[in-house]
Design an enzyme around this catalytic site. Structure first.
Site, PDB file in Angstrom:
ATOM      1  N   GLY A  16       1.306  -1.026   0.018  1.00 48.11           N
ATOM      2  CA  GLY A  16       0.209   0.144  -0.002  1.00 48.11           C
ATOM      3  C   GLY A  16       0.909   1.331   0.290  1.00 48.11           C
ATOM      4  O   GLY A  16       0.838   1.924  -1.118  1.00 48.11           O
ATOM      5  N   GLY A 151      -0.740  -5.426  21.750  1.00 53.93           N
ATOM      6  CA  GLY A 151      -0.976  -6.627  20.899  1.00 53.93           C
ATOM      7  C   GLY A 151       0.540  -6.438  19.781  1.00 53.93           C
ATOM      8  O   GLY A 151       0.611  -7.165  18.389  1.00 53.93           O
ATOM      9  N   TYR A 155       6.266  -6.133  16.362  1.00 52.28           N
ATOM     10  CA  TYR A 155       6.233  -5.102  15.836  1.00 52.28           C
ATOM     11  C   TYR A 155       6.765  -4.110  15.654  1.00 52.28           C
ATOM     12  O   TYR A 155       7.913  -3.130  15.566  1.00 52.28           O
ATOM     13  CB  TYR A 155       4.606  -4.527  14.597  1.00 52.28           C
ATOM     14  CG  TYR A 155       4.975  -3.871  13.759  1.00 52.28           C
ATOM     15  CD1 TYR A 155       4.417  -3.916  12.436  1.00 52.28           C
ATOM     16  CD2 TYR A 155       4.184  -2.403  14.346  1.00 52.28           C
ATOM     17  CE1 TYR A 155       4.583  -3.287  11.331  1.00 52.28           C
ATOM     18  CE2 TYR A 155       4.082  -1.226  13.191  1.00 52.28           C
ATOM     19  CZ  TYR A 155       4.368  -1.695  11.626  1.00 52.28           C
ATOM     20  OH  TYR A 155       3.830  -1.011  10.252  1.00 52.28           O
TER      21      TYR A 155
HETATM   22  N1  CAA Z   1      -4.872  -0.636  25.554  1.00 53.42           N
HETATM   23  C1  CAA Z   1      -5.346  -0.973  26.262  1.00 53.42           C
HETATM   24  N2  CAA Z   1      -6.169  -2.550  26.409  1.00 53.42           N
HETATM   25  C2  CAA Z   1      -6.605  -2.680  25.303  1.00 53.42           C
HETATM   26  C3  CAA Z   1      -5.808  -2.324  24.440  1.00 53.42           C
HETATM   27  C4  CAA Z   1      -5.581  -1.381  24.512  1.00 53.42           C
HETATM   28  N3  CAA Z   1      -5.033  -0.387  23.190  1.00 53.42           N
HETATM   29  N4  CAA Z   1      -6.588  -3.272  23.532  1.00 53.42           N
HETATM   30  C5  CAA Z   1      -7.230  -4.292  23.601  1.00 53.42           C
HETATM   31  N5  CAA Z   1      -7.570  -3.701  24.882  1.00 53.42           N
HETATM   32  C6  CAA Z   1      -7.706  -4.688  26.241  1.00 53.42           C
HETATM   33  C7  CAA Z   1      -9.287  -5.069  25.240  1.00 53.42           C
HETATM   34  O1  CAA Z   1     -10.031  -4.207  25.949  1.00 53.42           O
HETATM   35  C8  CAA Z   1      -9.459  -5.801  26.184  1.00 53.42           C
HETATM   36  O2  CAA Z   1      -9.750  -6.183  27.995  1.00 53.42           O
HETATM   37  P1  CAA Z   1     -10.511  -7.543  28.593  1.00 53.42           P
HETATM   38  O3  CAA Z   1     -10.183  -8.546  28.666  1.00 53.42           O
HETATM   39  O4  CAA Z   1     -10.816  -6.260  30.013  1.00 53.42           O
HETATM   40  O5  CAA Z   1     -12.397  -7.123  27.976  1.00 53.42           O
HETATM   41  C9  CAA Z   1      -7.919  -6.675  25.923  1.00 53.42           C
HETATM   42  O6  CAA Z   1      -7.480  -5.737  26.332  1.00 53.42           O
HETATM   43  C10 CAA Z   1      -8.461  -7.698  25.278  1.00 53.42           C
HETATM   44  O7  CAA Z   1      -8.162  -7.039  23.446  1.00 53.42           O
HETATM   45  P2  CAA Z   1      -8.858  -7.612  22.686  1.00 53.42           P
HETATM   46  O8  CAA Z   1     -10.809  -8.285  22.554  1.00 53.42           O
HETATM   47  O9  CAA Z   1      -8.003  -7.267  21.694  1.00 53.42           O
HETATM   48  O10 CAA Z   1      -8.190  -9.371  22.756  1.00 53.42           O
HETATM   49  P3  CAA Z   1      -7.710  -9.944  21.063  1.00 53.42           P
HETATM   50  O11 CAA Z   1      -6.853 -11.303  21.348  1.00 53.42           O
HETATM   51  O12 CAA Z   1      -9.124  -9.940  20.766  1.00 53.42           O
HETATM   52  O13 CAA Z   1      -7.230  -8.848  20.241  1.00 53.42           O
HETATM   53  C11 CAA Z   1      -5.529  -7.615  18.961  1.00 53.42           C
HETATM   54  C12 CAA Z   1      -5.876  -8.257  20.882  1.00 53.42           C
HETATM   55  C13 CAA Z   1      -4.782  -8.384  17.587  1.00 53.42           C
HETATM   56  C14 CAA Z   1      -4.345  -6.720  19.716  1.00 53.42           C
HETATM   57  C15 CAA Z   1      -6.579  -6.487  19.162  1.00 53.42           C
HETATM   58  O14 CAA Z   1      -6.867  -5.699  19.829  1.00 53.42           O
HETATM   59  C16 CAA Z   1      -6.038  -5.214  18.412  1.00 53.42           C
HETATM   60  O15 CAA Z   1      -5.874  -5.843  16.103  1.00 53.42           O
HETATM   61  N6  CAA Z   1      -4.731  -4.385  18.125  1.00 53.42           N
HETATM   62  C17 CAA Z   1      -4.426  -3.441  17.540  1.00 53.42           C
HETATM   63  C18 CAA Z   1      -3.349  -3.469  16.872  1.00 53.42           C
HETATM   64  C19 CAA Z   1      -3.045  -2.805  16.563  1.00 53.42           C
HETATM   65  O16 CAA Z   1      -2.650  -1.216  16.169  1.00 53.42           O
HETATM   66  N7  CAA Z   1      -2.120  -2.965  15.216  1.00 53.42           N
HETATM   67  C20 CAA Z   1      -1.417  -2.065  14.221  1.00 53.42           C
HETATM   68  C21 CAA Z   1      -1.336  -2.412  13.116  1.00 53.42           C
HETATM   69  S1  CAA Z   1      -1.287  -1.238  12.069  1.00 53.42           S
HETATM   70  C22 CAA Z   1       0.707  -1.060  11.854  1.00 53.42           C
HETATM   71  O17 CAA Z   1       0.723  -1.969  12.425  1.00 53.42           O
HETATM   72  C23 CAA Z   1       1.071  -0.602  10.603  1.00 53.42           C
HETATM   73  C24 CAA Z   1       1.433   1.095  11.405  1.00 53.42           C
HETATM   74  O18 CAA Z   1       2.526   1.144  11.324  1.00 53.42           O
HETATM   75  C25 CAA Z   1       0.740   1.709  12.640  1.00 53.42           C
END
Ligand code: CAA
Length: 248
Positions: A16, A151, A155
């Site tokens: 992208g 998460g 990375y």
């Molecule tokens: N901060 C604090 N707590 C968080 C959080 C955050 N940012 N995100 C989620 N949580 C908490 C949730 O509220 C949840 O709490 P409880 O267990 O108390 O309910 C717990 O953490 C579990 O969260 P999820 O249900 O989201 O857990 P999951 O296993 O389903 O997913 C994850 C985890 C895959 C990391 C998902 O949260 C996710 O995809 N997050 C985004 C990650 C991200 O930003 N990636 C960037 C990709 S793009 C990129 O990398 C390009 C770039 O350079 C910018």
């Protein structure tokens, strides 16, 4: 067969952000070589670039994670087009999950693709740049290498490591006409971002002061700027392009 246009090697060129960078550098007059991973996607991608009038974009399928393959790829680029004067390290993947669930494979895959490949490509072009007395290396890092991201221990570590490499290599090459810089995009509207669950993605977007994702073209514009001869006094720097999401 070499031509006189300076050569720009863009790893992850078919992605992208990579596509916009290739097109930006091609418009600026470079012979661009785009690295790719998926041959079928790359073939279609190149056809699109040709159809859009970009005749000065070519492909290189070297596996950048493997040092010998990277070296062979760099040699092929040099033999075909001439020495690389601009290297843009844009190849990157995500394997997002929390530390408690992350497998060693998910850790290593990301470190290999996003960081070890940067050593490999830099190592394979640096002697040519030193010999030419000129070079531009632009490492595409991430906001998440600056601030960390839930998460993304893999990375975030790779992207932070990239800037360490940038600063060290910038010092080694500062008197040799070579600049080395990091560019740290925030959340840019690409397929990589679309892999984030929609609810999480929307919550992230709300935290961006400009209230939108960035565009690949906004990143490409900065790459072309850093690649320019006139950017010779910028080295070892990090340029944040993140809509104000992180101001460090
Ligand atoms: N901060 C604090 N707590 C968080 C959080 C955050 N940012 N995100 C989620 N949580 C908490 C949730 O509220 C949840 O709490 P409880 O267990 O108390 O309910 C717990 O953490 C579990 O969260 P999820 O249900 O989201 O857990 P999951 O296993 O389903 O997913 C994850 C985890 C895959 C990391 C998902 O949260 C996710 O995809 N997050 C985004 C990650 C991200 O930003 N990636 C960037 C990709 S793009 C990129 O990398 C390009 C770039 O350079 C910018």
């Amino acid at each position: 067969m070499t031509n006189s246009a300076p050569v720009a090697w863009v790893t992850g060129g078919t992605g992208g952000i990579g596509t916009a960078i290739c097109r930006g550098l091609a418009k600026a007059g470079y012979q661009v070589v785009a690295g790719y991973n998926n041959p079928d996607k790359a073939k279609n991608w190149l056809e699109t670039q040709r159809a859009d009038g970009y005749d000065n974009i070519a492909l290189s399928g070297a596996n950048l994670v493997d040092y010998e393959a990277c070296e062979a790829g760099a040699k092929e680029i040099r033999d075909t087009y001439g020495p690389v004067s601009v290297l843009v390290n844009c190849a990157g993947i995500t394997r997002d999950t929390t530390m408690k669930k992350m497998s060693p494979e998910q850790w290593h895959e990301v470190i290999d693709c996003n960081l070890n490949s940067v050593f490999n490509t830099c190592r394979c072009v640096i002697n040519d740049m030193l010999e030419e007395g000129y070079g531009r290396i632009i490492n595409i890092s991430s906001i998440n290498g600056r601030k960390g991201q839930f998460g993304q221990v893999n990375y975030s570590a790779a992207k932070a490591g990239m800037h360490g490499l940038t600063m060290a290599l910038a010092q080694e090459t500062a008197t040799k006409g070579i600049t080395v810089n990091t560019l740290s995009p925030g959340y840019i509207a690409t397929d990589m971002i679309m892999k984030i669950p929609e609810k999480v993605r929307e919550a992230i977007r709300e935290t961006i002061p400009v209230k939108r994702y960035g565009t690949p073209e906004e990143i490409a514009h900065a790459v072309v700027f850093l690649a320019d001869k006139q950017a010779g006094y910028i080295t070892g720097a990090n340029l944040d392009i993140n809509g104000g999401q992180f101001m460090g």
